[in-house]
Design a protein around this motif. Sequence first.
Motif, mmCIF file in Angstrom:
data_model
loop_
_atom_site.group_PDB
_atom_site.id
_atom_site.type_symbol
_atom_site.label_atom_id
_atom_site.label_comp_id
_atom_site.label_asym_id
_atom_site.label_seq_id
_atom_site.Cartn_x
_atom_site.Cartn_y
_atom_site.Cartn_z
ATOM 1 N N LEU A 36 0.915 -1.321 0.062
ATOM 2 C CA LEU A 36 0.022 -0.039 0.084
ATOM 3 C C LEU A 36 0.805 1.399 -0.030
ATOM 4 C CD1 LEU A 36 -2.654 -0.783 2.766
ATOM 5 C CD2 LEU A 36 -2.770 -1.329 0.053
ATOM 6 N N ARG A 37 0.521 2.184 -0.579
ATOM 7 C CA ARG A 37 1.141 3.457 -0.799
ATOM 8 C C ARG A 37 0.015 4.623 -0.813
ATOM 9 N NH1 ARG A 37 2.414 6.705 -5.649
ATOM 10 N NH2 ARG A 37 3.653 8.532 -4.855
ATOM 11 N N VAL A 38 0.008 5.424 0.104
ATOM 12 C CA VAL A 38 -0.888 6.438 0.376
ATOM 13 C C VAL A 38 -0.100 7.870 0.141
ATOM 14 C CG1 VAL A 38 -2.461 7.675 2.106
ATOM 15 C CG2 VAL A 38 -2.533 5.143 1.914
ATOM 16 N N THR A 39 -0.878 8.564 -0.545
ATOM 17 C CA THR A 39 -0.174 10.176 -0.761
ATOM 18 C C THR A 39 -1.434 11.039 -0.132
ATOM 19 O OG1 THR A 39 -1.184 10.355 -2.812
ATOM 20 C CG2 THR A 39 1.067 9.519 -2.700
ATOM 21 N N LEU A 40 -0.930 12.331 0.350
ATOM 22 C CA LEU A 40 -2.190 13.167 0.646
ATOM 23 C C LEU A 40 -1.651 14.415 0.156
ATOM 24 C CD1 LEU A 40 -4.329 13.871 2.657
ATOM 25 C CD2 LEU A 40 -2.575 14.423 4.321
ATOM 26 N N SER A 83 -6.896 16.259 -1.293
ATOM 27 C CA SER A 83 -7.261 14.809 -1.747
ATOM 28 C C SER A 83 -6.022 13.812 -1.300
ATOM 29 C CB SER A 83 -7.225 14.920 -3.254
ATOM 30 O OG SER A 83 -6.004 15.275 -3.771
ATOM 31 N N SER A 84 -6.641 12.612 -1.359
ATOM 32 C CA SER A 84 -5.657 11.535 -1.126
ATOM 33 C C SER A 84 -5.535 10.456 -2.221
ATOM 34 C CB SER A 84 -5.907 10.899 0.242
ATOM 35 O OG SER A 84 -5.038 9.947 0.644
ATOM 36 N N SER A 85 -4.662 9.642 -2.252
ATOM 37 C CA SER A 85 -4.711 8.444 -3.195
ATOM 38 C C SER A 85 -4.171 7.168 -2.392
ATOM 39 C CB SER A 85 -4.138 8.579 -4.422
ATOM 40 O OG SER A 85 -2.727 8.843 -4.155
ATOM 41 N N LEU A 86 -4.729 6.007 -2.711
ATOM 42 C CA LEU A 86 -4.466 4.770 -2.317
ATOM 43 C C LEU A 86 -4.126 3.966 -3.487
ATOM 44 C CD1 LEU A 86 -3.956 2.731 0.110
ATOM 45 C CD2 LEU A 86 -6.424 2.107 -0.672
ATOM 46 N N LEU A 87 -2.876 3.496 -3.542
ATOM 47 C CA LEU A 87 -2.062 2.715 -4.401
ATOM 48 C C LEU A 87 -2.094 1.343 -3.912
ATOM 49 C CD1 LEU A 87 -1.048 2.073 -7.383
ATOM 50 C CD2 LEU A 87 1.199 3.009 -6.332
ATOM 51 N N ILE A 88 -2.478 0.363 -4.560
ATOM 52 C CA ILE A 88 -2.290 -1.170 -4.152
ATOM 53 C C ILE A 88 -1.313 -1.626 -5.519
ATOM 54 C CG2 ILE A 88 -3.182 -3.295 -3.497
ATOM 55 C CD1 ILE A 88 -5.581 -1.966 -2.855
ATOM 56 N N THR A 89 -0.340 -2.177 -5.296
ATOM 57 C CA THR A 89 0.658 -2.555 -6.062
ATOM 58 C C THR A 89 0.657 -3.953 -6.119
ATOM 59 O OG1 THR A 89 2.471 -2.650 -4.713
ATOM 60 C CG2 THR A 89 2.444 -0.791 -5.766
ATOM 61 N N ALA A 90 0.903 -4.421 -7.102
ATOM 62 C CA ALA A 90 0.600 -6.005 -7.857
ATOM 63 C C ALA A 90 -0.259 -6.524 -6.962
ATOM 64 C CB ALA A 90 2.178 -6.555 -7.094
ATOM 65 N N SER A 91 -1.320 -6.194 -7.389
ATOM 66 C CA SER A 91 -2.714 -6.653 -6.696
ATOM 67 C C SER A 91 -3.047 -8.124 -6.889
ATOM 68 C CB SER A 91 -3.907 -5.881 -7.513
ATOM 69 O OG SER A 91 -4.020 -6.252 -8.891
ATOM 70 N N ARG A 92 -3.802 -8.605 -5.993
ATOM 71 C CA ARG A 92 -4.037 -9.834 -5.887
ATOM 72 C C ARG A 92 -5.543 -10.056 -5.813
ATOM 73 N NH1 ARG A 92 -0.171 -10.745 -0.588
ATOM 74 N NH2 ARG A 92 1.840 -10.430 -1.754
ATOM 75 N N ALA A 93 -6.244 -11.271 -6.065
ATOM 76 C CA ALA A 93 -7.603 -11.754 -6.088
ATOM 77 C C ALA A 93 -7.913 -11.508 -4.722
ATOM 78 C CB ALA A 93 -7.590 -12.868 -6.431
ATOM 79 N N ALA A 94 -7.314 -11.577 -3.739
ATOM 80 C CA ALA A 94 -7.590 -11.476 -2.348
ATOM 81 C C ALA A 94 -7.765 -9.741 -1.955
ATOM 82 C CB ALA A 94 -6.687 -11.943 -1.336
ATOM 83 N N ASP A 95 -7.505 -9.012 -3.030
ATOM 84 C CA ASP A 95 -7.515 -7.610 -2.610
ATOM 85 C C ASP A 95 -9.037 -7.102 -2.955
ATOM 86 O OD1 ASP A 95 -4.177 -6.843 -3.829
ATOM 87 O OD2 ASP A 95 -5.103 -7.241 -1.599
ATOM 88 N N THR A 96 -9.612 -7.823 -3.622
ATOM 89 C CA THR A 96 -11.081 -7.658 -4.047
ATOM 90 C C THR A 96 -11.874 -7.330 -2.772
ATOM 91 O OG1 THR A 96 -11.256 -9.058 -6.027
ATOM 92 C CG2 THR A 96 -13.024 -8.549 -4.981
ATOM 93 N N ALA A 97 -12.239 -6.002 -2.749
ATOM 94 C CA ALA A 97 -12.978 -5.604 -1.380
ATOM 95 C C ALA A 97 -13.449 -4.065 -2.079
ATOM 96 C CB ALA A 97 -12.235 -5.504 -0.389
ATOM 97 N N SER A 98 -14.045 -3.344 -0.958
ATOM 98 C CA SER A 98 -14.394 -1.974 -0.914
ATOM 99 C C SER A 98 -13.608 -1.292 -0.203
ATOM 100 C CB SER A 98 -15.799 -1.644 -0.715
ATOM 101 O OG SER A 98 -16.819 -2.217 -1.584
ATOM 102 N N TYR A 99 -13.020 -0.091 -0.873
ATOM 103 C CA TYR A 99 -11.981 0.759 -0.247
ATOM 104 C C TYR A 99 -12.653 2.177 0.346
ATOM 105 C CZ TYR A 99 -8.678 -3.145 -1.185
ATOM 106 O OH TYR A 99 -8.244 -4.197 -1.213
#
Lengths: 114, 112
Positions: free
Chosen positions: B61-65, B71-87
């Motif tokens: 996870l990488r978060v910027t502000l 504003s802020s952003s959330l970056l999930i790198t090299a995503s996996r099927a298990a990352d499937t969710a609501s954020y």
Amino acid sequence: DTAVSQTPKYLVTQMGNDKSIKCEQNLGHDTMYWYKQDSKKFLKIMFSYNNKELIINETVPNRFSPKSPDKAHLNLHINSLELGDSAVYFCASADGGRTGNTIYFGEGSWLTVV
Amino acid sequence: SQQGEEDPQALSIQEGENATMNCSYKTSINNLQWYRQNSGRGLVHLILIRSNEREKHSGRLRVTLDTSKKSSSLLITASRAADTASYFCATATPGGSYIPTFGRGTSLIVHP
């Protein structure tokens, strides 16, 4: 051990009934919350309770009332249930009401009004 | 209280790709937090970034502000099927009671 637990997980009831959802936290937190999540996943704050100070979201109908017998419990009582009350209700807690503290959520209570 | 608004509402990617979601808010904040909600479960805290921080990392996870743009952003790198969710993002404002407010989240689907 579950940090924030709420019961029941599922509740189906008829319009006009009165129901309660119970919530307990074993984290020693001072602040507890109730949130409502609608079918579009919008998560809306309903109540905040800290040291006997109740902060109510003004958009919440007065049919909804939180009841806190002690610091570890914040129950949600709903009178005269309506179809539009169908949603998932989440209890949550945080430490001391200080900004920046992590919020811990229960697993949700799915309420269906028929 | 103010509300964090997540964007996009839905995001569908393939496993291994990066996922970026954004959060915008309206007034000054002390910090901003990101949470994850798996289907049928409660929200779980992921990461917190303070108003005087610009970037924070935690695992994939990488978060910027950007406080100037609110504003802020959330970056999930090299995503996996298990990352499937609501954020969801949540903001905490200075002063007063701590009442974190959320939006409707970004629904992420990661295809295997």
